[in-house]
Scaffold this motif. Structure first.
Motif: not given
Length: 631
Positions: A214-236
């Motif tokens: 019954g959907q008449k238009s194309l739904p938008r895709p939903s993102k479930y993941w991204d590359i975080p680029f968050a500090d992983n805590g390694i200091t050495s």
């Protein structure tokens, strides 16, 4: 590894035509030559072509749940299925196969659309829920496996592993997307989510989509993941080196499960050599390795591949590609459907062809450059970033803009005299400069190339917008991490597109341990200054690999697959360019300035200009159009 196709009628419960879904599925026979499966029911058709890798005896698809209320078609490999299975069994689910496909379906029954977050691997799949009259499609996090889809004017939602799977549908509109053409001539490929057709989309990596009756238009895709680029805590840095190798070792280990012959590509570069070195320590028998050589010394890297093969006593084979292997050009239209201008697609096709004679599964080193800053352009960009930081934006535009416009292009000159591109980049902001560095054609060249009608249709749209949209959602503002993020979202996906089509043309499965999503997340969190040190890209990775590989492998200049395009267009491809690019069909398309097409060839013939990159884009575009028009 397989090919999937399907049709969901969002408007009626009429059973789809069997001949149609058969044609859609058969278009993907090269992806799965072992078996074919078709399922029809009111409003739905699912098709599958199988390349048997795991659970050869009982892994047929489409695969159903116990009460037949849900069905899945799946392309890819989920490497942690054996870990998920006991968890699902504890929840009361019984298994009838030993396949990862059934684990995905059961995971969806438990966790719904969130099931993708539990999967570790490469995948594109569709799950049909008869109870909810709903179709769920998903693509892996990095885009290793492809998925095209469209909602047609008659309400049919169609999907497939390649564009060619959608072409048999008589209601598919074949209108070219002007913005996709602009993007293609900027990047040499069409980035997600566009395709060459305005009504056909590529599901972006790390996204899912749900469409209901019954959907008449194309739904938008939903993102479930991204590359975080968050500090992983390694200091050495020493700890980082050790953990990088151990994480890569684990990513490789889970990719060694197969019921068919398995091996690896070995180019002699850092990434493929690292994969082979670690594989050799995990396997009970010699690793089967494949390399491609060229009969022109400046393009040949086989001596380095042989050095690694000898060190690790692999079962090594080298195939030689002739420098005049231009006959393969004619396959490019069928192979990629859409225009695709990465000329390394041809040697990639050959190495897959050679590998398939010995193995059904091959591990590759793709992904190391994007994740660990290996490309030369990262070094150039960071040097320009320092200069950009010395001048206000207005002053940069006023100073370097005119210099970039006035300075001659000087293709013929030594490298140090080719300053035009640098001046042009310095006049731009960071994202604009990165776009300028990765573009195959400048804005000015594209304006001269396009006809007035195409320019009018574009309405001022510029392909830089692809990068700007990704940059808006980037989780980092570090200048190196940002351009790595942009490459992971665009350029890397094009490489995976290249490898997927070249390998599946030979029914070869390629696994990519450096793109294990847990490893990618961790690598993104490493300190940028450990990845690029002065002129040394992949600095941390090379240090970590010193016990495994010699310096002449780790520190030689990066080469990659190359073919002599400039020479070809003055010789064997000269007439093909004239026949295809200057053909009546291209002129009648109304897309291009025909005088400019002729001018490119004349200037290239003279030897004073090298237009081979642009001419290759035009030739592969023409080959694609020839294929699509005939399909």
């Amino acid at each position: 590894m397989c090919g999937i196709a399907g049709l969901f009628d969002t408007r009626s419960d009429e059973t789809p035509n069997r001949d149609l879904i058969t044609a859609m599925t058969d278009a993907l026979t090269h992806r799965g030559p072992d078996e074919s499966g078709i399922h029809l029911e009111p409003g739905v058709a699912l098709g599958h072509r199988r390349l048997s890798i795991i659970d050869i005896a009982s892994g047929q698809q489409p695969l159903f749940n116990d009460d037949k209320s849900a069905a899945i078609v799946f392309n890819g490999e989920v490497y942690n299925f054996a870990e998920l299975r006991p968890e699902l069994e504890e929840l009361g689910y019984r298994f009838h196969t030993n396949s990862d496909t059934e684990v995905i379906l059961r995971a969806w029954e438990v966790w719904g659309c969130e099931c993708v977050k539990r999967l570790r691997g490469m995948f594109a799949f569709a799950i049909w829920s008869q109870k909810h009259r709903r179709l769920f499609i998903a693509r892996d996090r990095l885009g290793i496996k492809p998925l095209y889809y469209a909602l047609l004017p008659n309400g049919h939602f169609v999907f497939g592993s390649e564009l060619k799977a959608l072409l048999p549908h008589p209601s598919l509109e074949r209108k070219r997307d002007a913005c996709a053409i602009e993007e293609y001539f900027a990047y040499g490929y069409i980035p997600e989510p566009r395709s060459i057709y305005a009504g056909v989309h590529k599901l972006p990596p790390g996204h899912t989509l749900v469409i209901e009756k019954g959907q008449k238009s194309l739904p938008r895709p939903s993102k479930y993941w991204d590359i975080p680029f968050a500090d992983n805590g390694i200091t050495s840095i020493a700890d980082a080196e050790h953990e990088l190798i151990e994480r890569l070792r684990q990513a490789i280990d889970i990719r060694l499960v197969a019921e068919v012959p398995l091996g690896a590509f070995l180019s002699g570069g850092v990434d493929s050599s690292a994969v082979v070195a670690l594989m050799a320590g995990m396997m009970d028998q010699p690793v089967k390795t494949c390399a491609i050589g060229f009969d022109v010394p400046e393009f040949d890297e086989t001596a380095y591949a042989r050095e690694v093969a000898e060190r690790y006593q692999t079962d090594h084979q080298t195939d030689t590609v002739k420098a005049d292997d231009y006959e393969l050009v004619d396959k490019m239209g069928w192979l990629y459907d859409e225009p695709f201008a990465d000329s390394s697609a041809m040697p990639t096709y050959r190495v897959c062809e050679a590998a398939r004679k010995r193995v059904t599964v091959a591990l590759s080193g793709d992904g190391g450059d994007e994740n660990l800053a290996g490309y030369r352009r990262y070094r150039m960009h960071m040097a320009e970033e320092k200069l950009r930081g010395m001048f206000p934006a207005g002053l940069r535009r006023a100073l370097f803009g005119p210099l970039g416009a006035l300075y001659p292009k000087a293709d013929w000159a030594p490298q140090f005299l080719r300053a035009k591109t640098t001046f042009q980049s310095l006049a731009r902001d960071s994202v604009g400069a990165w776009f300028h560095s990765v573009s195959r054609m400048t804005d000015g060249q594209r304006r001269r190339l396009f006809s007035q009608s195409l320019s009018n249709e574009l309405g001022g749209y510029n392909a830089v917008q692809v990068l700007r949209e990704h940059a808006q959602h980037a989780p980092t503002d570090d200048p190196l991490s940002l351009v790595q993020y942009l490459d992971l979202k665009t350029f890397l996906v094009s490489i995976l597109h290249k490898v997927d089509r070249a390998s599946m043309a030979h029914s070869l499965e390629v696994r990519v341990p450096l793109l294990d999503h847990l490893l990618v997340e961790w690598m993104s969190g490493l300190k940028p200054e450990w990845k690029l040190v002065g002129g040394d890209g992949k600095h941390l990775f090379k240090r970590a690999l010193k016990p495994l590989l010699p310096d002449d492998i780790l520190y030689r200049p990066k080469q990659g697959f190359s073919i002599p395009l400039a020479k070809w267009f003055r010789g064997p491809l000269r007439e093909k360019y004239r026949q295809l690019v200057l053909s009546e069909a291209m002129q009648d398309s109304g897309l291009f300035n025909v005088d400019y097409l002729r001018q490119l060839q004349a200037q290239h013939d003279s030897g004073r200009s090298d237009h081979s990159v642009v001419m290759w884009e035009l030739l592969t575009f023409a080959l694609s159009q020839q294929h699509l028009d005939a399909a």
